[in-house]
Design a protein around this motif. Sequence first.
Motif: not given
Length: 384
Positions: A72, A202-203, A206, A209-210, A213
């Motif tokens: 992560q 956060y996603i 997990t 952080h976004i 994405i």
Amino acid sequence: MTTTAPGPTTTASMAIVPPSRVQRIGADLARSVLPVLLALITSGLIMLAMGTNPLDFFAGVWTYGITGDNWQRSLVLMAPLLIVALGLIVAFRGQLWNLGYNGQYLLGALVASGGGPVLFAVMPAWLATLIIFIAAVALGAVWSLVPAILKARYGTNEIITSLVMSFIAIGVVNLAIKGPLKDPNTPMPQTRVIPDDQLLPYIPGTEIHIGFIIALLLAVLAQFVLSRTSFGLRLDVFGASPKAARHVGINSTWMVILIFALSSGIIAFAGAIDILGQYSYQRANWNPAYGAAILPFVFLARLSPVGSIPLVAFYAVLATGGTLATQQAGLNVDFLLVIVGLILIFMTITEYIGDRRRLGQSYLPPGLRRTLTRPFARDGRTTS
């Protein structure tokens, strides 16, 4: 006996058969992976010469970069790395050298770290975040105007001017952090800390952080724009030959300015993402130097936004796990830069050995490469 004069059929039969799509993909893949493997082997030999067990080092990279929850941390680091890579790809596709990435990144980070505490206190987090992102991109684009205009109007070498502007930006950022943006509650020269609940979410499930994405979506979007739109075609034509681009109606002056603005704005966006994603503040004299580290992988990806994803992921794991692995192996953390330098060296050697006559063309987009290597007829037109 009647003989037939050589015609188009005979000439075509004598022509060299171009490699198939599978062969081209295989060759590009080999040229992307081989330099990395050779660099890792050579770095292992260097470690042996220094009295360090390379297997312990590489095991540490795997342990601290992937196992447990460490993967992560690697993906969090991958977010700004990938966005910086996209900014470099835009510039290099236009055959422009934007080497001001350090200053552009830090300016974008300053917008987030300096403006964040103010904006989050007076407006909703989503609106403040949007304003910060737009301001960071705008500042990065504006900062690129000097090297862009000098290049477009006077032909000034953009390598020199972009580096100079980067040095100035770094100085401006440090002065701002030590001066008006300094947190009065700490003796360290740093900005105020943005509260955790104002940072990028956060996603779910997990600690990523976004921004990760967002980086992936940007890569897919950039791939589509560069390969499926008229702008991507104009960019490739301009990168291949500015003179030819002018003949087909492309304004070279505005093209240089636009390429620099997009490249610099994207890199500044990476700085804002990094601050709002994990750091929450910015200290003076801090510079992660992502651009220099990711530079070889941009070329190994053949200037492909989507193709850069696995290579950037590899470096993110190497950087995340290697920081602790070098300490465990008794090496300086700068040894990671040695590995990056070896990748760059072997990339050059592999490219030279692979095709001396068309050195560098394997890094061009496939469509543009086919156009440049297509044989020309006597009237100057390309033949099919």
